[in-house]
Design a protein around this motif. Sequence first.
Motif, PDB file in Angstrom:
ATOM      1  N   ALA A  59       0.746  -1.293   0.007  1.00 54.89           N
ATOM      2  CA  ALA A  59      -0.112  -0.034  -0.116  1.00 54.89           C
ATOM      3  C   ALA A  59       0.795   1.198  -0.180  1.00 54.89           C
ATOM      4  CB  ALA A  59      -0.828  -0.108   1.140  1.00 54.89           C
ATOM      5  N   GLY A  60       2.153   1.159   0.282  1.00 56.70           N
ATOM      6  CA  GLY A  60       3.159   2.316   0.239  1.00 56.70           C
ATOM      7  C   GLY A  60       2.740   2.977   1.683  1.00 56.70           C
ATOM      8  N   MET A  61       2.497   2.325   2.818  1.00 52.39           N
ATOM      9  CA  MET A  61       2.035   3.010   4.058  1.00 52.39           C
ATOM     10  C   MET A  61       2.861   2.454   5.088  1.00 52.39           C
ATOM     11  SD  MET A  61      -0.826   4.672   3.400  1.00 52.39           S
ATOM     12  CE  MET A  61      -1.655   4.792   2.084  1.00 52.39           C
ATOM     13  N   THR A  62       2.902   3.300   6.017  1.00 45.04           N
ATOM     14  CA  THR A  62       3.703   2.749   7.297  1.00 45.04           C
ATOM     15  C   THR A  62       2.945   1.837   8.229  1.00 45.04           C
ATOM     16  OG1 THR A  62       3.243   4.897   8.628  1.00 45.04           O
ATOM     17  CG2 THR A  62       4.915   5.143   7.318  1.00 45.04           C
ATOM     18  N   LYS A  63       3.516   1.358   9.120  1.00 39.31           N
ATOM     19  CA  LYS A  63       2.822   0.385   9.903  1.00 39.31           C
ATOM     20  C   LYS A  63       2.060   1.254  11.116  1.00 39.31           C
ATOM     21  CE  LYS A  63       4.189  -3.956  11.765  1.00 39.31           C
ATOM     22  NZ  LYS A  63       5.203  -4.746  12.058  1.00 39.31           N
ATOM     23  N   GLY A  64       2.545   2.661  11.021  1.00 38.17           N
ATOM     24  CA  GLY A  64       1.616   3.438  11.989  1.00 38.17           C
ATOM     25  C   GLY A  64       0.391   3.914  11.425  1.00 38.17           C
ATOM     26  N   SER A  65       0.343   4.128   9.954  1.00 36.21           N
ATOM     27  CA  SER A  65      -0.838   4.442   9.430  1.00 36.21           C
ATOM     28  C   SER A  65      -1.595   3.092   9.408  1.00 36.21           C
ATOM     29  CB  SER A  65      -0.447   4.638   7.728  1.00 36.21           C
ATOM     30  OG  SER A  65       0.094   5.870   7.758  1.00 36.21           O
ATOM     31  N   PHE A  66      -1.183   1.877   9.385  1.00 32.40           N
ATOM     32  CA  PHE A  66      -1.898   0.924   9.320  1.00 32.40           C
ATOM     33  C   PHE A  66      -2.732   0.715  10.705  1.00 32.40           C
ATOM     34  CE2 PHE A  66      -2.526  -3.581  11.149  1.00 32.40           C
ATOM     35  CZ  PHE A  66      -3.208  -4.284   9.761  1.00 32.40           C
ATOM     36  N   PHE A  67      -1.966   0.636  11.748  1.00 29.64           N
ATOM     37  CA  PHE A  67      -2.624   0.667  13.209  1.00 29.64           C
ATOM     38  C   PHE A  67      -3.352   1.848  13.509  1.00 29.64           C
ATOM     39  CE2 PHE A  67       0.550  -2.720  13.499  1.00 29.64           C
ATOM     40  CZ  PHE A  67      -0.540  -3.944  13.871  1.00 29.64           C
ATOM     41  N   HIS A  68      -3.041   3.075  12.881  1.00 30.44           N
ATOM     42  CA  HIS A  68      -4.324   4.170  12.976  1.00 30.44           C
ATOM     43  C   HIS A  68      -5.656   3.939  12.381  1.00 30.44           C
ATOM     44  CE1 HIS A  68      -5.381   8.233  13.429  1.00 30.44           C
ATOM     45  NE2 HIS A  68      -5.932   8.260  12.113  1.00 30.44           N
ATOM     46  N   HIS A  69      -5.437   3.037  11.550  1.00 25.56           N
ATOM     47  CA  HIS A  69      -6.869   2.766  10.722  1.00 25.56           C
ATOM     48  C   HIS A  69      -7.501   1.403  11.170  1.00 25.56           C
ATOM     49  CE1 HIS A  69      -6.747   6.402   8.293  1.00 25.56           C
ATOM     50  NE2 HIS A  69      -5.587   6.190   8.016  1.00 25.56           N
ATOM     51  N   PHE A  70      -6.556   0.342  11.439  1.00 23.45           N
ATOM     52  CA  PHE A  70      -7.242  -0.867  11.760  1.00 23.45           C
ATOM     53  C   PHE A  70      -6.571  -1.340  13.029  1.00 23.45           C
ATOM     54  CE2 PHE A  70      -7.752  -0.306   7.382  1.00 23.45           C
ATOM     55  CZ  PHE A  70      -8.977  -0.540   6.878  1.00 23.45           C
ATOM     56  N   ALA A  71      -7.420  -2.067  13.840  1.00 24.99           N
ATOM     57  CA  ALA A  71      -6.792  -2.583  15.142  1.00 24.99           C
ATOM     58  C   ALA A  71      -5.945  -3.787  14.790  1.00 24.99           C
ATOM     59  CB  ALA A  71      -8.003  -3.027  15.835  1.00 24.99           C
ATOM     60  N   SER A  72      -5.949  -4.541  13.792  1.00 23.44           N
ATOM     61  CA  SER A  72      -5.413  -5.938  13.677  1.00 23.44           C
ATOM     62  C   SER A  72      -5.328  -6.171  11.947  1.00 23.44           C
ATOM     63  CB  SER A  72      -5.746  -7.030  14.427  1.00 23.44           C
ATOM     64  OG  SER A  72      -7.331  -7.097  14.088  1.00 23.44           O
ATOM     65  N   LYS A  73      -4.627  -7.204  11.788  1.00 24.26           N
ATOM     66  CA  LYS A  73      -4.964  -7.865  10.318  1.00 24.26           C
ATOM     67  C   LYS A  73      -6.219  -8.255  10.099  1.00 24.26           C
ATOM     68  CE  LYS A  73      -3.103 -11.876   8.423  1.00 24.26           C
ATOM     69  NZ  LYS A  73      -1.733 -12.945   8.415  1.00 24.26           N
ATOM     70  N   ASP A  74      -6.799  -9.164  11.424  1.00 21.57           N
ATOM     71  CA  ASP A  74      -8.090  -9.516  11.372  1.00 21.57           C
ATOM     72  C   ASP A  74      -9.114  -8.504  10.844  1.00 21.57           C
ATOM     73  OD1 ASP A  74      -7.234 -12.025  11.940  1.00 21.57           O
ATOM     74  OD2 ASP A  74      -7.716 -11.768  14.185  1.00 21.57           O
ATOM     75  N   ALA A  75      -9.166  -7.294  11.389  1.00 21.88           N
ATOM     76  CA  ALA A  75      -9.942  -6.162  11.299  1.00 21.88           C
ATOM     77  C   ALA A  75      -9.797  -5.884   9.671  1.00 21.88           C
ATOM     78  CB  ALA A  75      -9.705  -5.046  12.142  1.00 21.88           C
ATOM     79  N   LEU A  76      -8.453  -5.787   9.359  1.00 19.17           N
ATOM     80  CA  LEU A  76      -8.439  -5.320   7.968  1.00 19.17           C
ATOM     81  C   LEU A  76      -8.916  -6.394   7.028  1.00 19.17           C
ATOM     82  CD1 LEU A  76      -7.366  -3.498   5.708  1.00 19.17           C
ATOM     83  CD2 LEU A  76      -4.998  -4.287   5.957  1.00 19.17           C
TER      84      LEU A  76
END
Length: 137
Positions: free
Chosen positions: A43-60
Amino acid sequence: MPKTTKHTRRSAATQDKLIAATQRLMLRQGYAATTVDQICAEAGMTKGSFFHHFASKDALCRAAVDAWGAMGTRLYAEAWREPGDPLEQLNRMLDIMISFTTTRDEPCLCMVGMMSQELALTDPQLRAACAGHLEAW
């Protein structure tokens, strides 16, 4: 109607990128083989962006399945757009389904179907979500 701000549009765009990256990766290699690091890189995103938007891989994964389900619902709705003979509607539905298999250089894959198969025994909530999308279609 809620007020849309530049921040909420940017946030939605970030979520959409993460969802699209998740769909591409999980369709190619499955849920278990897909890592958060791979999703972020795709996605060209940081892990911080990931966890800002989704609580977990399951949620995503759930968001990716729901986005796929919504897309399928929009596509399949075309079959029923005009009232009429049920056989004609069924034929339109089958034509839509057949069209997915005629794309050259792309395998015919379904996020809902794949996650149903891979996670049905271990994730009852995702199994129910997938079943809901399949029933809606």
